[in-house]
Design an enzyme around this catalytic site. Structure first.
Site, PDB file in Angstrom:
ATOM      1  N   ASP A  38      -2.631  -0.856  15.697  1.00  0.00           N
ATOM      2  CA  ASP A  38      -1.461  -1.497  14.998  1.00  0.00           C
ATOM      3  C   ASP A  38      -0.464  -2.577  15.802  1.00  0.00           C
ATOM      4  OD1 ASP A  38      -2.287   0.020  12.613  1.00  0.00           O
ATOM      5  OD2 ASP A  38      -0.328   0.606  12.321  1.00  0.00           O
TER       6      ASP A  38
ATOM      7  N   SER B 267       9.215  -0.032   1.758  1.00  0.00           N
ATOM      8  CA  SER B 267       7.915   0.047   2.359  1.00  0.00           C
ATOM      9  C   SER B 267       7.504  -1.556   2.434  1.00  0.00           C
ATOM     10  CB  SER B 267       6.984   0.582   1.614  1.00  0.00           C
ATOM     11  OG  SER B 267       7.153   0.592   0.173  1.00  0.00           O
TER      12      SER B 267
ATOM     13  N   HIS C  83     -28.900   9.653 -10.311  1.00  0.00           N
ATOM     14  CA  HIS C  83     -28.344   9.599 -11.761  1.00  0.00           C
ATOM     15  C   HIS C  83     -27.934  11.107 -12.195  1.00  0.00           C
ATOM     16  CE1 HIS C  83     -27.543   8.677 -15.961  1.00  0.00           C
ATOM     17  NE2 HIS C  83     -28.274   9.682 -16.181  1.00  0.00           N
TER      18      HIS C  83
ATOM     19  N   VAL D 146       0.951  -1.348  -0.079  1.00  0.00           N
ATOM     20  CA  VAL D 146       0.072   0.151  -0.106  1.00  0.00           C
ATOM     21  C   VAL D 146       0.783   1.278  -0.108  1.00  0.00           C
ATOM     22  CG1 VAL D 146      -2.057   1.083   0.871  1.00  0.00           C
ATOM     23  CG2 VAL D 146      -1.101  -1.504   1.605  1.00  0.00           C
TER      24      VAL D 146
END
Ligand code: FAD
Ligand code: NAI
Length: 475
Positions: free
Chosen positions: A322, A279, A454, A193
């Protein structure tokens, strides 16, 4: 003397600051400790995401996309430009302003929600009667105690062995976000990523970008059909992508880097580049926590070990984001932060990992939720697929951005949506509808029968759902 709180949160990234705010909303006397410093040494809450991740990368992606549009696409609209230039210092300054707005926003939110913020490093010192003691080492050292501690200390970039980050020539995400002038040549190790997003930024600004990826497949976690399309588009845009490489040596000089590697065929190759972004993934950050003081258990990869509810091995010590298992995404960290605060309050906080969306902010964007076609095949589940190309979408034509498609995967028997995969304009926004649909266990028929405005890109989502039953109306 220590100050007593109900909840101490260590780390003010998306996991930590959101956990602290939710805990305070639920009536807990809450402290949040974060050590990140801005360039003046002051507090910069927001963690990796705000300072060197999601936010600054998206600021630079926008600047570079504007430059690319002006240089290559404005003329299609009859807009003429000559002498197009890029002032990199100004672009980086704008990015820094965006980051600071977010840092200040979090400090404001702490005040608004009565979260006590401490700037410095938080470390466990000992277990105390009914809780834990945490020392804050910073400009104003402090000692805090609380019954509950939430660890949200995030992650750091993984370095390539023998090629430490110097942030001058060998760059982590941090250095990649502040290259002072467009390099003529840029190497990127890892086509994940960060590699694709940061590679796109500097390619759009004029760098010749070469990506070296260890795996033989491109974007292995992405639905194969979407990954193939992405590879085709990125190569056409000028990214040089080499798969199946093995890096043998990285040598950094003062002005350039030399990367030796063997290619897919086993032949020895060398890449010389002005700058090199590495990375290749991220590692959990537990440095400074002093986990040993209280016996906090880490797993074999260094993550804080937690169960499905983010509980650690210690009573009333939780960990989110994380620094624990699961995808390293800001919104996953936030969801865990909210869920933990609610569990502390005796509620039933819940995170549904099946409906965590993924987005890669390249151009075109790539976004998905749920299972890929290859995962469904591997699990033996019978499914139906429906695809609708943006080429057949009126709004995409008007935008001048018809690359890509929306792809639906639904259970063959029940029609429940199992996965939605998008490559195309504003995929990051479009995916939200499918996340909601999957949370509500919708069928593809449900989406196909909902009225979509639309002309809008979202009509491609409806048409992909219709494609499941082979009844698209515009393709
Ligand atoms: P972090 O954001 O890493 O925050 C942890 C905080 O804790 C930091 O401020 C750190 O200084 C502090 N800390 C650590 N130890 C201590 C201690 N002992 N005492 C006090 N403070 C401490 N995710 C997305 O969802 N979308 C994106 O677009 C996206 N883009 C990204 C782009 C890049 C370049 C990178 C690197 C990451 C990106 N991510 C993105 C991932 C995202 O940044 C992380 O998943 C997210 O920041 C994790 O949040 P966290 O709260 O767990 O940890
Ligand atoms: P990544 O896991 O996305 O990609 C790392 C890539 O490097 C993989 O393709 C891997 O095969 C490759 N690799 C590993 N070792 C290698 C080696 N020795 N040589 C060559 N290639 C090698 O990790 P990345 O890009 O560092 O990002 C870390 C995390 O940050 C991501 O997984 C994601 O969770 C988060 N992030 C999210 C973003 C978003 O949501 N848009 C943006 C950027 C980062």
């Amino acid at each position: 003397m220590s100050t007593a709180f109900d909840v101490i949160v260590i780390g003010a990234g998306p996991g930590g600051y959101i956990a602290a705010i939710r805990a305070a909303q639920l009536g807990f006397n809450t402290a949040c400790i974060d050590e990140w410093k801005n360039d003046k040494g002051g507090p910069a809450p927001g963690g990796t995401c705000t300072n060197v991740g999601c936010i600054p990368s998206k600021a630079l992606l926008q600047s570079s996309e504007n430059f690319d549009q002006a240089g290559h696409h404005f003329s299609d609209h009859g807009i003429g430009l000559s002498n197009l230039t890029i002032d990199v210092a100004k672009m980086l300054g704008r990015k820094n302003t965006v980051v600071k707005q977010n840092n200040d926003g979090i400090l404001y939110l702490f005040k608004k929600n009565k979260v006590a913020f401490f700037h410095g490093r938080g470390s466990f010192t000992k277990a105390v009667d009914g809780g834990y003691e945490v020392a804050v080492a910073g400009d104003k050292p402090d000692v805090l105690t609380a019954k509950h501690v939430i660890i949200a200390t995030g992650s750091n970039p993984r370095a390539l062995p023998g090629a430490a980050f110097d942030e001058e020539t060998i760059l982590s995400n941090d250095g990649a976000l502040r290259i002072p002038a467009v390099p003529k040549t840029l190497g990127v190790i890892g086509s994940g990523v960060i590699g694709l997003e940061m590679g796109s930024v500097w390619r759009r600004l004029g760098a010749e970008v070469t990506v070296l990826e260890a795996l033989p497949v491109f974007l292995g976690a992405v639905d194969e059909q979407i990954a193939k399309e992405a590879h085709k588009v990125f190569v056409k845009q000028g990214l040089k992508i080499n798969l199946g490489v093995k890096i043998t040596e990285v040598r950094a000089g003062k002005k350039a880097v030399s990367v030796s590697y063997t290619d897919e065929a086993g032949a020895e190759q060398k890449l010389e580049c002005e700058k090199l972004i590495v990375s290749i993934g991220r590692v959990p950050n537990t440095t400074g926590l002093n986990a040993e003081a209280v016996g906090l258990k880490l797993d074999e990869r260094g993550f804080v070990a937690v169960d499905d509810d983010c509980k650690t091995n210690l009573a009333n010590v939780w960990a989110v984001g994380d620094v624990v298992r699961g995808p390293m995404l800001a919104h996953k960290a936030e969801e865990e932060g909210v869920a933990v605060a609610e569990r502390i309050a005796g509620q039933h906080g819940h995170v549904n990992f099946n409906t965590v969306p993924w987005v890669i902010y390249t151009s075109p964007e790539i976004a998905w939720v749920g299972q890929t076609e290859q995962q469904l095949k591997a699990s033996g589940r019978a499914y139906k697929a429906g695809v609708f190309p943006f080429m057949a979408n009126g709004r995409a034509r008007a935008l001048g951005d018809t690359t890509g498609m929306v792809k639906f995967l639904a259970d063959a028997r029940t029609d429940e949506i199992l996965g939605v995969h998008i490559i195309g304009p504003m995929a990051s926004e479009l995916i939200a509808e499918s996340v909601v649909a999957m949370e509500f266990k919708a069928s593809s028929e449900d989406i196909a029968r909902i009225c979509h405005a639309h002309p809008s890109l979202s009509e491609a989502t409806k048409e992909a759902a219709l494609a499941i039953d082979k009844r698209t109306l515009n393709f």
